[in-house]
Structures are given as structure tokens and as C-alpha cells.
Design a protein around this motif. Structure first.
Motif, PDB file in Angstrom:
ATOM      1  N   LEU A  57      -4.353  15.316 -34.731  1.00 30.23           N
ATOM      2  CA  LEU A  57      -5.173  14.202 -34.255  1.00 30.23           C
ATOM      3  C   LEU A  57      -6.479  14.117 -35.035  1.00 30.23           C
ATOM      4  O   LEU A  57      -6.909  13.022 -35.433  1.00 30.23           O
ATOM      5  CB  LEU A  57      -5.459  14.357 -32.760  1.00 30.23           C
ATOM      6  CG  LEU A  57      -6.422  13.334 -32.146  1.00 30.23           C
ATOM      7  CD1 LEU A  57      -5.887  11.920 -32.288  1.00 30.23           C
ATOM      8  CD2 LEU A  57      -6.682  13.674 -30.680  1.00 30.23           C
ATOM      9  N   VAL A  58      -7.122  15.247 -35.260  1.00 29.11           N
ATOM     10  CA  VAL A  58      -8.378  15.260 -36.018  1.00 29.11           C
ATOM     11  C   VAL A  58      -8.146  14.766 -37.446  1.00 29.11           C
ATOM     12  O   VAL A  58      -8.939  13.981 -37.981  1.00 29.11           O
ATOM     13  CB  VAL A  58      -9.002  16.669 -36.011  1.00 29.11           C
ATOM     14  CG1 VAL A  58     -10.165  16.748 -36.992  1.00 29.11           C
ATOM     15  CG2 VAL A  58      -9.473  17.018 -34.607  1.00 29.11           C
ATOM     16  N   ARG A  59      -7.067  15.190 -38.057  1.00 22.27           N
ATOM     17  CA  ARG A  59      -6.759  14.728 -39.422  1.00 22.27           C
ATOM     18  C   ARG A  59      -6.544  13.219 -39.453  1.00 22.27           C
ATOM     19  O   ARG A  59      -6.994  12.529 -40.373  1.00 22.27           O
ATOM     20  CB  ARG A  59      -5.532  15.462 -39.962  1.00 22.27           C
ATOM     21  CG  ARG A  59      -5.765  16.953 -40.199  1.00 22.27           C
ATOM     22  CD  ARG A  59      -4.547  17.629 -40.818  1.00 22.27           C
ATOM     23  NE  ARG A  59      -4.755  19.059 -40.996  1.00 22.27           N
ATOM     24  CZ  ARG A  59      -5.418  19.604 -42.022  1.00 22.27           C
ATOM     25  NH1 ARG A  59      -5.902  18.823 -42.977  1.00 22.27           N
ATOM     26  NH2 ARG A  59      -5.568  20.916 -42.107  1.00 22.27           N
ATOM     27  N   ASP A  72     -10.239  18.959 -47.363  1.00 21.34           N
ATOM     28  CA  ASP A  72     -10.367  20.222 -46.638  1.00 21.34           C
ATOM     29  C   ASP A  72     -11.783  20.400 -46.092  1.00 21.34           C
ATOM     30  O   ASP A  72     -11.979  20.891 -44.981  1.00 21.34           O
ATOM     31  CB  ASP A  72     -10.009  21.397 -47.551  1.00 21.34           C
ATOM     32  CG  ASP A  72      -8.520  21.461 -47.853  1.00 21.34           C
ATOM     33  OD1 ASP A  72      -7.736  20.812 -47.135  1.00 21.34           O
ATOM     34  OD2 ASP A  72      -8.149  22.165 -48.809  1.00 21.34           O
ATOM     35  N   ALA A  73     -12.766  19.985 -46.896  1.00 21.84           N
ATOM     36  CA  ALA A  73     -14.163  20.135 -46.479  1.00 21.84           C
ATOM     37  C   ALA A  73     -14.450  19.299 -45.237  1.00 21.84           C
ATOM     38  O   ALA A  73     -15.124  19.765 -44.307  1.00 21.84           O
ATOM     39  CB  ALA A  73     -15.095  19.747 -47.611  1.00 21.84           C
ATOM     40  N   ASP A  74     -13.950  18.062 -45.219  1.00 17.68           N
ATOM     41  CA  ASP A  74     -14.161  17.202 -44.056  1.00 17.68           C
ATOM     42  C   ASP A  74     -13.486  17.787 -42.815  1.00 17.68           C
ATOM     43  O   ASP A  74     -14.067  17.800 -41.721  1.00 17.68           O
ATOM     44  CB  ASP A  74     -13.614  15.797 -44.332  1.00 17.68           C
ATOM     45  CG  ASP A  74     -14.567  14.954 -45.160  1.00 17.68           C
ATOM     46  OD1 ASP A  74     -15.707  15.399 -45.395  1.00 17.68           O
ATOM     47  OD2 ASP A  74     -14.172  13.850 -45.581  1.00 17.68           O
ATOM     48  N   PHE A  75     -12.269  18.255 -42.985  1.00 21.65           N
ATOM     49  CA  PHE A  75     -11.553  18.813 -41.838  1.00 21.65           C
ATOM     50  C   PHE A  75     -12.231  20.078 -41.325  1.00 21.65           C
ATOM     51  O   PHE A  75     -12.392  20.253 -40.109  1.00 21.65           O
ATOM     52  CB  PHE A  75     -10.101  19.113 -42.209  1.00 21.65           C
ATOM     53  CG  PHE A  75      -9.332  19.739 -41.078  1.00 21.65           C
ATOM     54  CD1 PHE A  75      -8.848  18.956 -40.032  1.00 21.65           C
ATOM     55  CD2 PHE A  75      -9.102  21.109 -41.035  1.00 21.65           C
ATOM     56  CE1 PHE A  75      -8.158  19.536 -38.964  1.00 21.65           C
ATOM     57  CE2 PHE A  75      -8.415  21.689 -39.975  1.00 21.65           C
ATOM     58  CZ  PHE A  75      -7.949  20.901 -38.945  1.00 21.65           C
ATOM     59  N   ASP A  76     -12.631  20.939 -42.235  1.00 25.93           N
ATOM     60  CA  ASP A  76     -13.257  22.194 -41.827  1.00 25.93           C
ATOM     61  C   ASP A  76     -14.574  21.957 -41.095  1.00 25.93           C
ATOM     62  O   ASP A  76     -14.972  22.769 -40.245  1.00 25.93           O
ATOM     63  CB  ASP A  76     -13.507  23.079 -43.047  1.00 25.93           C
ATOM     64  CG  ASP A  76     -12.212  23.626 -43.631  1.00 25.93           C
ATOM     65  OD1 ASP A  76     -11.167  23.576 -42.947  1.00 25.93           O
ATOM     66  OD2 ASP A  76     -12.242  24.090 -44.790  1.00 25.93           O
ATOM     67  N   ARG A  77     -15.214  20.863 -41.376  1.00 28.48           N
ATOM     68  CA  ARG A  77     -16.452  20.521 -40.673  1.00 28.48           C
ATOM     69  C   ARG A  77     -16.154  19.881 -39.315  1.00 28.48           C
ATOM     70  O   ARG A  77     -16.824  20.156 -38.323  1.00 28.48           O
ATOM     71  CB  ARG A  77     -17.283  19.557 -41.531  1.00 28.48           C
ATOM     72  CG  ARG A  77     -18.626  19.185 -40.928  1.00 28.48           C
ATOM     73  CD  ARG A  77     -19.350  18.184 -41.797  1.00 28.48           C
ATOM     74  NE  ARG A  77     -20.567  17.683 -41.161  1.00 28.48           N
ATOM     75  CZ  ARG A  77     -21.162  16.544 -41.487  1.00 28.48           C
ATOM     76  NH1 ARG A  77     -20.657  15.779 -42.442  1.00 28.48           N
ATOM     77  NH2 ARG A  77     -22.264  16.157 -40.868  1.00 28.48           N
ATOM     78  N   ALA A  78     -15.129  19.042 -39.281  1.00 30.24           N
ATOM     79  CA  ALA A  78     -14.852  18.260 -38.079  1.00 30.24           C
ATOM     80  C   ALA A  78     -14.107  19.032 -37.001  1.00 30.24           C
ATOM     81  O   ALA A  78     -14.401  18.883 -35.796  1.00 30.24           O
ATOM     82  CB  ALA A  78     -14.045  17.013 -38.456  1.00 30.24           C
TER      83      ALA A  78
END
Length: 229
Positions: A57-59, A72-78
Motif C-alpha cells: 500500500l505504501v509503495r 528505495d530512498a522514498d520508501f525507506d523514508r515513508a
């Protein structure tokens, strides 16, 4: 399939089947996006994205599409932001669908063994079911992180059948998505019944070919046999 049937066990999905969890999920998605300095996604979009666990869902929220992938950077932050938000908002806005409590009560009263199989992580599944007053109805709950695989893999369904000592061909799945249909078929289950109102990425669940589609769990007595004693 010829109804009525009398399975020994009924496994039921959570999101989109027992519980409308989209209001809480939407709140968390939009709050996460706000913290990231991005525009909210809104409930209509979130309804088409749920059903494969909160990581997916977050992705989807970050990419704005069903199949897109953020960096990856956006996901790891979110992702940590979402987990923190959802831990505090698991059941504040979510609710049982109409007819769920009556359907569960009928199944229990007629001797059906009940289990719950969901792609939602246990840290969210267990409090959600407890807060909505239905956790005690299930002999076991198989969450999205109980095993290495989630639905549409048959592994969670087969695990539940083994735990309860029920042969797969004597078990029924009740769900709302193509993942539920695929998992039940791959597990060799007796059948799969789907709810018409659930989350299936905006597609009519009838196209996935379940054995029956119903609008409310109060219709289960028309498909399942009552207790004989």
C-alpha cells in the motif's frame, strides 16, 4: 459447485470481507504524504490499492499507481512513518460490514470451525479484531507475517488447515479478492465464496470465478448447511 455444502472449517479474510479498514488506511496514507510534503491520495484511490499488505500500500501511495515502484530512498523514508501512524489508527475509523456479526454468529451456532487468514501483519490484525469484538470467534488467525508467503500463495490457507487438523478439500474460504480465489484454488479447498463489496483493485470479483458471490454474510445460510444435531 452444488450448494448447500458442509465444510469442516471456514477461513475468512479481514480487509474488504469482515472489516472496512479503508477509512483508517486512508487517514494514515494521507498523513504520511503530508509529512513527506506531498499531496494526499484520498479514499477513492486507497480503496483500489489495498489488499496486499501495508508495505505494498505504501509503495502504491508513493508511486500513485497499482503497479508502480517508488525509489528505495522514498520508501525507506515513508514506510516507518506509515507504520507509526497505523499503529495509532488501526481501528479508530474502521468498522465491521453490515451482516458480519450475524454471519459469524450463525457459523458458530451451527458448529463451523472458524479461522482468519489475512495479508495484514499481526501487529495490526490482532488489535483490529479485538477492538471490533470478533477476535474470540476464531480458533486461529494467520496474518501476513505468520509465514514467509502471503495470499495468493496457498501456504497460509494450508497452514491453517494443518493447525486445525482439517483436510483442504473439507475447507472453505470466504474472501473478497482475486488473491483469495487464487489461494483457495491452489490450496485445493472445497470452495471459495466472495463478498461483492470488497477490495479487488476496482475489478468485479465475479471475473475471478469464485464459486459464489454474496452481498452480505447473512446470506451464508443459503449456501451452507446448518447443524444436523
Amino acid at each position: 459447485m452444488q450448494f448447500p455444502i458442509r465444510p469442516e472449517m471456514v477461513l475468512i479474510d479481514v480487509d474488504g470481507t469482515l472489516v472496512d479498514s479503508v477509512p483508517d488506511l486512508t487517514f494514515c496514507v494521507d498523513a504520511m504524504m503530508q509529512q513527506l510534503g506531498r499531496p494526499p491520495r484520498g479514499e477513492a484511490a486507497v480503496r483500489t490499492w489495498v489488499g496486499n499488505g501495508v508495505e505494498r500500500l505504501v509503495r502504491r501511495a508513493l508511486s500513485g499507481t497499482l503497479d508502480g515502484e517508488p525509489t528505495d530512498a522514498d520508501f525507506d523514508r515513508a514506510y516507518p512513518l506509515f507504520l507509526e501512524l497505523y499503529a495509532d489508527n488501526t481501528s479508530k475509523r474502521s468498522h465491521l460490514y453490515e451482516g458480519v456479526r450475524e454471519g459469524i454468529d450463525w457459523l458458530a451456532a451451527n458448529g463451523y470451525r472458524l479461522g482468519c487468514v489475512t495479508n495484514k501483519a499481526a501487529q495490526f490484525t490482532e488489535p483490529l479484531l479485538r477492538d471490533l469484538g470478533i477476535r474470540d470467534a476464531f480458533e486461529l488467525v494467520v496474518s501476513g507475517d505468520t509465514l514467509a508467503e502471503k495470499k495468493p500463495s496457498p501456504a497460509p490457507l494450508l497452514h491453517a488447515a494443518r493447525q486445525l487438523g482439517v483436510a483442504p478439500d473439507r475447507a472453505l474460504m470466504v474472501g473478497d479478492s482475486v488473491s483469495d480465489v487464487k489461494a483457495a484454488r491452489a490450496a485445493g479447498f472445497l470452495g471459495i465464496i466472495c463478498m461483492s463489496y470488497g477490495y479487488n483493485h476496482g475489478q468485479d470479483i465475479r471475473s475471478a470465478g469464485p464459486d459464489a458471490v454474496i452481498d452480505s454474510m447473512t446470506q451464508l445460510p443459503t449456501l451452507l448447511s446448518p447443524a444436523t444435531d
